[in-house]
Design a protein around this motif. Sequence first.
Motif, PDB file in Angstrom:
ATOM      1  N   VAL A 145      46.330 102.348 -52.163  1.00  0.00           N
ATOM      2  CA  VAL A 145      47.311 101.323 -52.547  1.00  0.00           C
ATOM      3  C   VAL A 145      48.551 101.999 -53.146  1.00  0.00           C
ATOM      4  O   VAL A 145      49.692 101.684 -52.776  1.00  0.00           O
ATOM      5  CB  VAL A 145      46.708 100.316 -53.557  1.00  0.00           C
ATOM      6  CG1 VAL A 145      47.803  99.413 -54.128  1.00  0.00           C
ATOM      7  CG2 VAL A 145      45.617  99.477 -52.900  1.00  0.00           C
ATOM      8  N   VAL A 146      48.306 102.954 -54.035  1.00  0.00           N
ATOM      9  CA  VAL A 146      49.427 103.676 -54.648  1.00  0.00           C
ATOM     10  C   VAL A 146      50.248 104.377 -53.563  1.00  0.00           C
ATOM     11  O   VAL A 146      51.477 104.341 -53.552  1.00  0.00           O
ATOM     12  CB  VAL A 146      48.913 104.695 -55.698  1.00  0.00           C
ATOM     13  CG1 VAL A 146      50.037 105.641 -56.137  1.00  0.00           C
ATOM     14  CG2 VAL A 146      48.352 103.954 -56.906  1.00  0.00           C
ATOM     15  N   LEU A 147      49.541 104.993 -52.605  1.00  0.00           N
ATOM     16  CA  LEU A 147      50.236 105.719 -51.541  1.00  0.00           C
ATOM     17  C   LEU A 147      51.129 104.795 -50.709  1.00  0.00           C
ATOM     18  O   LEU A 147      52.266 105.142 -50.400  1.00  0.00           O
ATOM     19  CB  LEU A 147      49.213 106.420 -50.630  1.00  0.00           C
ATOM     20  CG  LEU A 147      49.810 107.383 -49.605  1.00  0.00           C
ATOM     21  CD1 LEU A 147      50.517 108.546 -50.283  1.00  0.00           C
ATOM     22  CD2 LEU A 147      48.742 107.892 -48.652  1.00  0.00           C
ATOM     23  N   VAL A 148      50.606 103.584 -50.387  1.00  0.00           N
ATOM     24  CA  VAL A 148      51.394 102.645 -49.582  1.00  0.00           C
ATOM     25  C   VAL A 148      52.674 102.235 -50.315  1.00  0.00           C
ATOM     26  O   VAL A 148      53.717 102.034 -49.696  1.00  0.00           O
ATOM     27  CB  VAL A 148      50.550 101.391 -49.229  1.00  0.00           C
ATOM     28  CG1 VAL A 148      51.425 100.260 -48.726  1.00  0.00           C
ATOM     29  CG2 VAL A 148      49.508 101.746 -48.177  1.00  0.00           C
ATOM     30  N   VAL A 150      54.131 104.111 -52.919  1.00  0.00           N
ATOM     31  CA  VAL A 150      54.952 105.272 -53.267  1.00  0.00           C
ATOM     32  C   VAL A 150      55.583 105.922 -52.029  1.00  0.00           C
ATOM     33  O   VAL A 150      56.726 106.367 -52.074  1.00  0.00           O
ATOM     34  CB  VAL A 150      54.108 106.311 -54.049  1.00  0.00           C
ATOM     35  CG1 VAL A 150      54.858 107.623 -54.206  1.00  0.00           C
ATOM     36  CG2 VAL A 150      53.746 105.741 -55.423  1.00  0.00           C
ATOM     37  N   ALA A 151      54.858 105.932 -50.897  1.00  0.00           N
ATOM     38  CA  ALA A 151      55.350 106.642 -49.710  1.00  0.00           C
ATOM     39  C   ALA A 151      56.743 106.194 -49.253  1.00  0.00           C
ATOM     40  O   ALA A 151      57.614 107.046 -49.058  1.00  0.00           O
ATOM     41  CB  ALA A 151      54.333 106.540 -48.570  1.00  0.00           C
ATOM     42  N   PRO A 152      56.998 104.860 -49.104  1.00  0.00           N
ATOM     43  CA  PRO A 152      58.346 104.484 -48.649  1.00  0.00           C
ATOM     44  C   PRO A 152      59.437 104.863 -49.660  1.00  0.00           C
ATOM     45  O   PRO A 152      60.538 105.224 -49.259  1.00  0.00           O
ATOM     46  CB  PRO A 152      58.282 102.961 -48.494  1.00  0.00           C
ATOM     47  CG  PRO A 152      56.879 102.569 -48.643  1.00  0.00           C
ATOM     48  CD  PRO A 152      56.108 103.704 -49.214  1.00  0.00           C
ATOM     49  N   LEU A 153      59.087 104.790 -50.967  1.00  0.00           N
ATOM     50  CA  LEU A 153      60.092 105.139 -51.984  1.00  0.00           C
ATOM     51  C   LEU A 153      60.392 106.637 -51.950  1.00  0.00           C
ATOM     52  O   LEU A 153      61.551 107.056 -51.996  1.00  0.00           O
ATOM     53  CB  LEU A 153      59.601 104.725 -53.375  1.00  0.00           C
ATOM     54  CG  LEU A 153      59.377 103.214 -53.539  1.00  0.00           C
ATOM     55  CD1 LEU A 153      58.787 102.901 -54.906  1.00  0.00           C
ATOM     56  CD2 LEU A 153      60.689 102.453 -53.338  1.00  0.00           C
ATOM     57  N   ALA A 154      59.323 107.441 -51.814  1.00  0.00           N
ATOM     58  CA  ALA A 154      59.525 108.885 -51.722  1.00  0.00           C
ATOM     59  C   ALA A 154      60.257 109.232 -50.431  1.00  0.00           C
ATOM     60  O   ALA A 154      61.121 110.121 -50.408  1.00  0.00           O
ATOM     61  CB  ALA A 154      58.180 109.609 -51.783  1.00  0.00           C
ATOM     62  N   ALA A 155      59.943 108.487 -49.348  1.00  0.00           N
ATOM     63  CA  ALA A 155      60.643 108.708 -48.075  1.00  0.00           C
ATOM     64  C   ALA A 155      62.131 108.418 -48.242  1.00  0.00           C
ATOM     65  O   ALA A 155      62.983 109.171 -47.757  1.00  0.00           O
ATOM     66  CB  ALA A 155      60.049 107.824 -46.984  1.00  0.00           C
ATOM     67  N   ALA A 156      62.438 107.318 -48.951  1.00  0.00           N
ATOM     68  CA  ALA A 156      63.847 106.976 -49.197  1.00  0.00           C
ATOM     69  C   ALA A 156      64.528 108.112 -49.963  1.00  0.00           C
ATOM     70  O   ALA A 156      65.662 108.483 -49.657  1.00  0.00           O
ATOM     71  CB  ALA A 156      63.943 105.667 -49.974  1.00  0.00           C
ATOM     72  N   TYR A 217      54.694 110.340 -41.283  1.00  0.00           N
ATOM     73  CA  TYR A 217      53.555 110.804 -40.498  1.00  0.00           C
ATOM     74  C   TYR A 217      52.405 111.298 -41.379  1.00  0.00           C
ATOM     75  O   TYR A 217      51.246 110.908 -41.181  1.00  0.00           O
ATOM     76  CB  TYR A 217      53.994 111.901 -39.525  1.00  0.00           C
ATOM     77  CG  TYR A 217      52.855 112.451 -38.689  1.00  0.00           C
ATOM     78  CD1 TYR A 217      52.177 111.634 -37.787  1.00  0.00           C
ATOM     79  CD2 TYR A 217      52.454 113.777 -38.814  1.00  0.00           C
ATOM     80  CE1 TYR A 217      51.129 112.129 -37.026  1.00  0.00           C
ATOM     81  CE2 TYR A 217      51.403 114.276 -38.050  1.00  0.00           C
ATOM     82  CZ  TYR A 217      50.744 113.449 -37.159  1.00  0.00           C
ATOM     83  OH  TYR A 217      49.710 113.933 -36.411  1.00  0.00           O
ATOM     84  N   LEU A 218      52.712 112.140 -42.355  1.00  0.00           N
ATOM     85  CA  LEU A 218      51.641 112.696 -43.198  1.00  0.00           C
ATOM     86  C   LEU A 218      50.953 111.615 -44.036  1.00  0.00           C
ATOM     87  O   LEU A 218      49.721 111.570 -44.089  1.00  0.00           O
ATOM     88  CB  LEU A 218      52.193 113.842 -44.050  1.00  0.00           C
ATOM     89  CG  LEU A 218      52.578 115.100 -43.223  1.00  0.00           C
ATOM     90  CD1 LEU A 218      53.402 116.084 -44.037  1.00  0.00           C
ATOM     91  CD2 LEU A 218      51.323 115.777 -42.678  1.00  0.00           C
ATOM     92  N   PRO A 219      51.712 110.682 -44.680  1.00  0.00           N
ATOM     93  CA  PRO A 219      51.017 109.574 -45.363  1.00  0.00           C
ATOM     94  C   PRO A 219      50.149 108.745 -44.413  1.00  0.00           C
ATOM     95  O   PRO A 219      49.065 108.301 -44.806  1.00  0.00           O
ATOM     96  CB  PRO A 219      52.173 108.734 -45.934  1.00  0.00           C
ATOM     97  CG  PRO A 219      53.299 109.671 -46.085  1.00  0.00           C
ATOM     98  CD  PRO A 219      53.151 110.686 -44.984  1.00  0.00           C
TER      99      PRO A 219
END
Lengths: 267, 264
Positions: A145-148, A150-156, A217-219
């Motif tokens: 859940v955290v990854l879903v 955090v991933a778009p924010l880190a991607a941004a 891709y990695l997430p």
Amino acid sequence: MAERLHPYRTLLGSRMRSQTAYRRSFVFDVLGSVGIGLVEFAEVYVIFTNVDMLGELDFAAAMLLFALANLGFSLADMAVGHVDRLPVYLREGTLDAFLLRPLPVLAQLITSDISLRRLGRTVVAAVVMGIALPLNDITWTAATVVLVVVAPLAAAAIFAALFVCAAAIQFWLVEGAEFANAFTYGGAYASEYPASIFSLPMRLLFTFVVPAAFAAYLPVLVLLDLPGPAWLPQWLGWCTPAAAAVIWVVALAGWRAGIRHYTGAGS
Amino acid sequence: MRLFAAFVAMGFRRWSTYRLATAAGAFTNTAFGLIKASITVATVGAAGGTLAGYDAATGATYAWLVQALVAPVNVFQWSELAERVRDGDVAIDLARPVDPQLAYLAAFLGRGAYLFLPRGIPPLLAGALTTGLLLPSTPLPYVIGLVSVMLAVALSFVCWWLVNLVAFWVVEMRGLATLYVVAMSVLSGLIVPVHWFPDWMATLAACTPFPSLLQAPIDVIMARATGVEALSVLAVQAGWLLGMLLLGRLVFARGTATLVVQGG
């Protein structure tokens, strides 16, 4: 802190008001932005009308990849995408005015024009994400859940840093602005596809030089519990925030070097 | 005719001034080509080795040819007329003893003629070195292909001319220009070959001039369309060109009739 941020809030507020002042034109701009999102998705759609799997991902997984990559890129593009106008500011001498004000130049440049019209692309990505999440077989734990989230924010953050890197190069290559598009827009394009379809040198380039593979891709490998291709183990998917931090250090160092190199437009 | 040639030469010279910009553009076209060729080859591989007549080598060649043609055909942006309408400078164009549409068309062709080699060769070279190119070994496809590319450049101009004409009635044309690029990107074969489309999308594309911009010249160059078929590809391109050219003239005449230039 609130006191120090006040000038930026005022600048951003005025930019938002000015962009929405002409209603019809703003609506057309947002529709155009939705269109861009749909075109990007159409490419994935057409490919999957012809094949069942691409780079070990099925259509549902490819949708998740697309959504994560596009959420990240569209947020970055909205917040800082306009820094690629720097060559225009350099030519016209606008940047000299920024240098005179008692605020950091990069912060002024970023707040000089938030592009609300690009919201359309974010909406498309969010809708695809909403469809893709239940379609995929994801084991929901606190960590995923955290990854879903955090991933778009880190991607941004990754794409925003790429934009700043590209802007920094412009101090040397005023006329060669398009050179940087290969890394910003090219990185965004590459991030929408499984890195496993690229040749090994390209895969390493889009992971460890231009960290596009970290954006989505990695997430996705972690979320779907897939083993990565050669040189990209699944656990790298947890390192997206670290990749964002590293590329920001590079971006800020590059930007500082650029500002120091700049000698003014002679105005 | 001499005047037209002079405008073509002017467009050629104007663009040959920006050497670094040309190199930067060629670099970016090549980088995108690497990504596109990888996607195309992977898709063909996933489809079992062939897909709508493309195998890995011809699929990659298609992707590289698209990258070589996007700059000379100039599919992405042309807003000169709209800017001149907004500034009122269009009044100067109207006062000149030359037809504005043909003058701008000539300059556009000159631009394409200049960019053809410096923007076309680097992606093709990268393609030859990475994925390999599978091109016909007889001269005929290239001769017909050259005619087809010229028709595509002219067609790209007349389409952009129509988009720009909206500036006579609406101040801000950015949204419309974006929508045009969006439709063009999918339907011209820019992102994936039109031959890969599901039926409904292929029908939709056939109702627009867009496949004539990229898919058509590449079909001819790669000898996917030969003989009578190649000639019918050219005929479709010429038909769209003539139709859009005339429509552009009509709308331009209507636009100038409503034009009010401020001040001066």
